[in-house]
Enzyme design. Structure first.
Site, PDB file in Angstrom:
ATOM      1  N   GLU A  76       0.521  -1.652  -0.198  1.00 40.80           N
ATOM      2  CA  GLU A  76      -0.666   0.193  -0.272  1.00 40.80           C
ATOM      3  C   GLU A  76       1.195   1.372   0.613  1.00 40.80           C
ATOM      4  O   GLU A  76       0.455   2.325  -0.095  1.00 40.80           O
ATOM      5  CB  GLU A  76      -0.807   0.115   1.646  1.00 40.80           C
ATOM      6  CG  GLU A  76      -2.044  -0.595   0.889  1.00 40.80           C
ATOM      7  CD  GLU A  76      -2.325  -1.723   2.158  1.00 40.80           C
ATOM      8  OE1 GLU A  76      -1.752  -1.340   3.957  1.00 40.80           O
ATOM      9  OE2 GLU A  76      -3.550  -2.127   1.856  1.00 40.80           O
ATOM     10  N   GLY A 158      10.395   8.671  12.018  1.00 45.68           N
ATOM     11  CA  GLY A 158      11.883   7.588  12.092  1.00 45.68           C
ATOM     12  C   GLY A 158      12.453   7.076  12.096  1.00 45.68           C
ATOM     13  O   GLY A 158      11.379   5.749  11.286  1.00 45.68           O
ATOM     14  N   LYS A 159      14.127   6.473  11.066  1.00 47.97           N
ATOM     15  CA  LYS A 159      14.194   5.718  10.762  1.00 47.97           C
ATOM     16  C   LYS A 159      15.290   4.536  11.837  1.00 47.97           C
ATOM     17  O   LYS A 159      15.091   4.466  12.249  1.00 47.97           O
ATOM     18  CB  LYS A 159      15.498   6.185   9.621  1.00 47.97           C
ATOM     19  CG  LYS A 159      16.539   5.029   9.365  1.00 47.97           C
ATOM     20  CD  LYS A 159      17.356   5.247   7.944  1.00 47.97           C
ATOM     21  CE  LYS A 159      18.048   4.097   7.818  1.00 47.97           C
ATOM     22  NZ  LYS A 159      17.622   3.321   6.806  1.00 47.97           N
ATOM     23  N   VAL A 161      16.694   0.504  11.798  1.00 42.58           N
ATOM     24  CA  VAL A 161      17.721   0.142  11.773  1.00 42.58           C
ATOM     25  C   VAL A 161      17.292  -1.094  12.000  1.00 42.58           C
ATOM     26  O   VAL A 161      17.894  -1.375  12.681  1.00 42.58           O
ATOM     27  CB  VAL A 161      19.265   0.409  11.555  1.00 42.58           C
ATOM     28  CG1 VAL A 161      19.682  -0.275  11.247  1.00 42.58           C
ATOM     29  CG2 VAL A 161      19.214   2.611  12.044  1.00 42.58           C
ATOM     30  N   GLY A 162      16.543  -1.985  11.169  1.00 47.95           N
ATOM     31  CA  GLY A 162      17.279  -3.471  11.677  1.00 47.95           C
ATOM     32  C   GLY A 162      16.211  -4.006  10.387  1.00 47.95           C
ATOM     33  O   GLY A 162      15.676  -3.665   9.109  1.00 47.95           O
ATOM     34  N   GLU A 163      15.617  -5.193  10.169  1.00 48.44           N
ATOM     35  CA  GLU A 163      15.395  -6.319   9.781  1.00 48.44           C
ATOM     36  C   GLU A 163      13.538  -6.945   9.855  1.00 48.44           C
ATOM     37  O   GLU A 163      13.452  -7.080  11.067  1.00 48.44           O
ATOM     38  CB  GLU A 163      15.789  -7.901   9.352  1.00 48.44           C
ATOM     39  CG  GLU A 163      17.384  -7.326   8.498  1.00 48.44           C
ATOM     40  CD  GLU A 163      17.395  -7.462   7.146  1.00 48.44           C
ATOM     41  OE1 GLU A 163      15.633  -7.723   6.691  1.00 48.44           O
ATOM     42  OE2 GLU A 163      17.996  -7.432   6.359  1.00 48.44           O
ATOM     43  N   GLU A 164      12.901  -7.155   9.205  1.00 45.23           N
ATOM     44  CA  GLU A 164      11.832  -7.456   9.327  1.00 45.23           C
ATOM     45  C   GLU A 164      11.892  -8.964   9.930  1.00 45.23           C
ATOM     46  O   GLU A 164      12.554 -10.264   9.453  1.00 45.23           O
ATOM     47  CB  GLU A 164      10.481  -7.863   7.941  1.00 45.23           C
ATOM     48  CG  GLU A 164      10.503  -6.456   7.185  1.00 45.23           C
ATOM     49  CD  GLU A 164      10.250  -6.324   6.125  1.00 45.23           C
ATOM     50  OE1 GLU A 164      10.415  -7.195   5.302  1.00 45.23           O
ATOM     51  OE2 GLU A 164      10.624  -5.065   5.173  1.00 45.23           O
ATOM     52  N   ASP A 202      -2.949  -5.166  11.866  1.00 46.69           N
ATOM     53  CA  ASP A 202      -2.867  -5.651  10.666  1.00 46.69           C
ATOM     54  C   ASP A 202      -0.953  -6.584  10.736  1.00 46.69           C
ATOM     55  O   ASP A 202       0.026  -6.552  10.621  1.00 46.69           O
ATOM     56  CB  ASP A 202      -1.713  -5.105   9.731  1.00 46.69           C
ATOM     57  CG  ASP A 202      -0.893  -5.907   7.388  1.00 46.69           C
ATOM     58  OD1 ASP A 202      -1.360  -7.341   8.273  1.00 46.69           O
ATOM     59  OD2 ASP A 202      -0.364  -5.351   7.162  1.00 46.69           O
ATOM     60  N   PHE A 206       6.320  -9.124   9.040  1.00 40.25           N
ATOM     61  CA  PHE A 206       6.601  -8.335   8.334  1.00 40.25           C
ATOM     62  C   PHE A 206       6.733  -7.110   8.589  1.00 40.25           C
ATOM     63  O   PHE A 206       7.177  -5.904   7.745  1.00 40.25           O
ATOM     64  CB  PHE A 206       5.597  -8.185   7.012  1.00 40.25           C
ATOM     65  CG  PHE A 206       5.164  -9.703   6.220  1.00 40.25           C
ATOM     66  CD1 PHE A 206       6.215  -9.699   5.529  1.00 40.25           C
ATOM     67  CD2 PHE A 206       4.627 -10.598   6.667  1.00 40.25           C
ATOM     68  CE1 PHE A 206       6.180 -10.214   4.652  1.00 40.25           C
ATOM     69  CE2 PHE A 206       4.266 -11.970   5.866  1.00 40.25           C
ATOM     70  CZ  PHE A 206       5.039 -11.800   4.883  1.00 40.25           C
TER      71      PHE A 206
HETATM   72  N1  LIG Z   1      10.654   3.484  10.356  1.00 42.17           N
HETATM   73  C1  LIG Z   1      10.635   2.785   9.396  1.00 42.17           C
HETATM   74  N2  LIG Z   1      12.254   2.235   9.359  1.00 42.17           N
HETATM   75  C2  LIG Z   1      12.698   1.498   8.604  1.00 42.17           C
HETATM   76  N3  LIG Z   1      11.795   1.138   7.739  1.00 42.17           N
HETATM   77  C3  LIG Z   1      10.684   0.840   8.005  1.00 42.17           C
HETATM   78  C4  LIG Z   1      10.204   2.190   8.510  1.00 42.17           C
HETATM   79  N4  LIG Z   1       8.993   1.552   7.404  1.00 42.17           N
HETATM   80  C5  LIG Z   1       8.719   1.358   6.834  1.00 42.17           C
HETATM   81  N5  LIG Z   1       9.657   0.806   6.800  1.00 42.17           N
HETATM   82  C6  LIG Z   1      10.459  -0.486   5.743  1.00 42.17           C
HETATM   83  O1  LIG Z   1       9.345  -0.232   4.077  1.00 42.17           O
HETATM   84  C7  LIG Z   1       8.435  -1.363   4.428  1.00 42.17           C
HETATM   85  C8  LIG Z   1       7.298  -1.480   3.988  1.00 42.17           C
HETATM   86  O2  LIG Z   1       6.371  -0.427   5.173  1.00 42.17           O
HETATM   87  P1  LIG Z   1       4.977   0.197   6.274  1.00 42.17           P
HETATM   88  O3  LIG Z   1       4.728  -2.168   6.269  1.00 42.17           O
HETATM   89  O4  LIG Z   1       4.519   0.929   6.360  1.00 42.17           O
HETATM   90  O5  LIG Z   1       4.408  -0.246   4.783  1.00 42.17           O
HETATM   91  P2  LIG Z   1       2.927  -1.216   3.723  1.00 42.17           P
HETATM   92  O6  LIG Z   1       3.287  -0.786   2.723  1.00 42.17           O
HETATM   93  O7  LIG Z   1       2.194   0.201   4.896  1.00 42.17           O
HETATM   94  O8  LIG Z   1       3.755  -2.245   3.583  1.00 42.17           O
HETATM   95  P3  LIG Z   1       2.457  -3.156   3.857  1.00 42.17           P
HETATM   96  O9  LIG Z   1       1.997  -3.810   2.024  1.00 42.17           O
HETATM   97  O10 LIG Z   1       3.370  -4.887   4.401  1.00 42.17           O
HETATM   98  O11 LIG Z   1       0.848  -2.976   4.807  1.00 42.17           O
HETATM   99  C9  LIG Z   1       8.700  -1.770   5.795  1.00 42.17           C
HETATM  100  O12 LIG Z   1       7.904  -3.278   5.594  1.00 42.17           O
HETATM  101  C10 LIG Z   1      10.361  -2.538   5.854  1.00 42.17           C
HETATM  102  O13 LIG Z   1      10.937  -2.646   5.274  1.00 42.17           O
HETATM  103 MG   LIG Z   2       4.049  -3.839   5.939  1.00 37.70          MG
HETATM  104 MG   LIG Z   3       0.675  -2.022   5.343  1.00 35.55          MG
END
Ligand SMILES: Nc1ncnc2c1ncn2[C@@H]1O[C@H](COP(=O)(O)OP(=O)(O)OP(=O)(O)O)[C@@H](O)[C@H]1O
Ligand SMILES: [Mg+2]
Ligand SMILES: [Mg+2]
EC number: 2.7.11.1
Length: 271
Positions: A76, A158-159, A161-164, A202, A206
């Protein structure tokens, strides 16, 4: 613009207070850059154009300095690494709800396309605002990214720094006890969010990022559900189950009979 899809040329000329030929010149250039799209009904801002407007607002406010690489494309939204004027690294997330409807809308023309376009602009802006406001309520009590700024369909936060969790094999660097401890720490955050009034909605491997010191942050909150929602119990139980399901593969539930949905639901809600 917010409530139109196609804005007729004469309306743009009237609003811009410029001669028609100057307006046409500018529209042509915007169209070339992909910022506006054209049809027989007039002009409309494109997704790229809406992105540019949000970026421009962040820059004008003196917040955003530079945009870096794309971090991830979710279902999204698009997420980018950014550099702020104050020297901090952060992330910029564009909400793109109804992206598929919009592309479909471009194929059909007229009324249907109008409706889809309005809903894309409107829904994306609304969900970005929602995510920003929820983060504001949760941060810093709950481990969520720090909300920094919101404009249109975009938020800066805020960023992390990590892995899902999804991309990690915890057993490679943690013992079963440590993994079980991490599970309960995540549940503690879900409980804190619940106390403030939200259910993530949700939650899964992930949307939990783990850093090198094994601390974690729960991201992706736009769909969070208020705890007074009639289906709150359903959503909370689904979130709990998603976390249990991920951790089950490490067999942490073998020696902890409290790791089950009903017990944890009761533990979180007190009901
Ligand atoms: N604050 C953050 N710091 C670092 N990485 C981030 C951050 N927010 C999002 N990400 C990265 O971007 C990806 C997508 O962000 P997020 O899950 O918020 O969006 P989404 O479009 O709603 O995703 P989904 O399709 O999973 O619902 C995350 O899985 C992550 O890897
Ligand atoms: Mg997500
Ligand atoms: Mg989402």
């Amino acid at each position: 613009m917010r409530y139109h899809e196609w804005v007729p040329l004469d309306e743009i000329v009237r609003k811009a207070k410029m001669p028609e030929k100057d307006v046409l010149y500018r529209l042509k250039r915007l169209n070339k850059f992909g910022f506006v799209v054209r049809s027989v009904y007039g002009y409309a801002v494109s997704m790229g154009g809406y992105d540019a407007l949000a970026v421009n607002a962040f820059v004008k406010k003196g917040i955003l300095k530079a945009i870096g690489n794309k971090l991830g494309v979710g279902k999204e939204g698009d997420v980018y690494n950014v550099l702020l004027e104050d020297g901090r690294e952060a992330v910029l997330k564009f909400h793109k709800h109804g992206r598929t409807c919009f592309t479909r809308g471009k194929r059909y023309r007229g009324y249907l396309a109008d409706k889809h376009h309005i809903s894309w602009l409107y829904v994306s802006r609304l969900t970005a605002q929602q995510e920003f406001e929820i983060l504001n309520e949760l941060f810093p009590v709950v481990k969520v990214p720090e909300p920094i700024e919101w404009n249109r369909h975009a938020i800066i936060m805020g960023k992390v720094v990590g892995e899902e969790l999804k991309r990690l094999d915890l057993s490679e660097f943690m013992s079963i006890e440590e993994i079980r401890d991490l599970f309960w720490k995540i549940i503690e955050e879900v409980k804190k969010a619940y106390k403030i009034g939200y259910i993530h909605g949700d939650l899964s491997e992930f949307n939990i990022l783990l850093d090198e010191s094994r601390d974690f942050v729960i991201i992706d909150w736009p769909q969070a559900i208020p705890t007074y929602h009639p289906d709150a119990e359903f959503y909370l139980k689904r979130d709990i189950w998603n976390v249990i399901r991920y951790f089950k593969k490490y067999k942490i539930d073998k020696e902890d009979e409290n790791i089950n949905v009903d017990y944890i639901h009761k533990y979180i809600t007190g009901k």
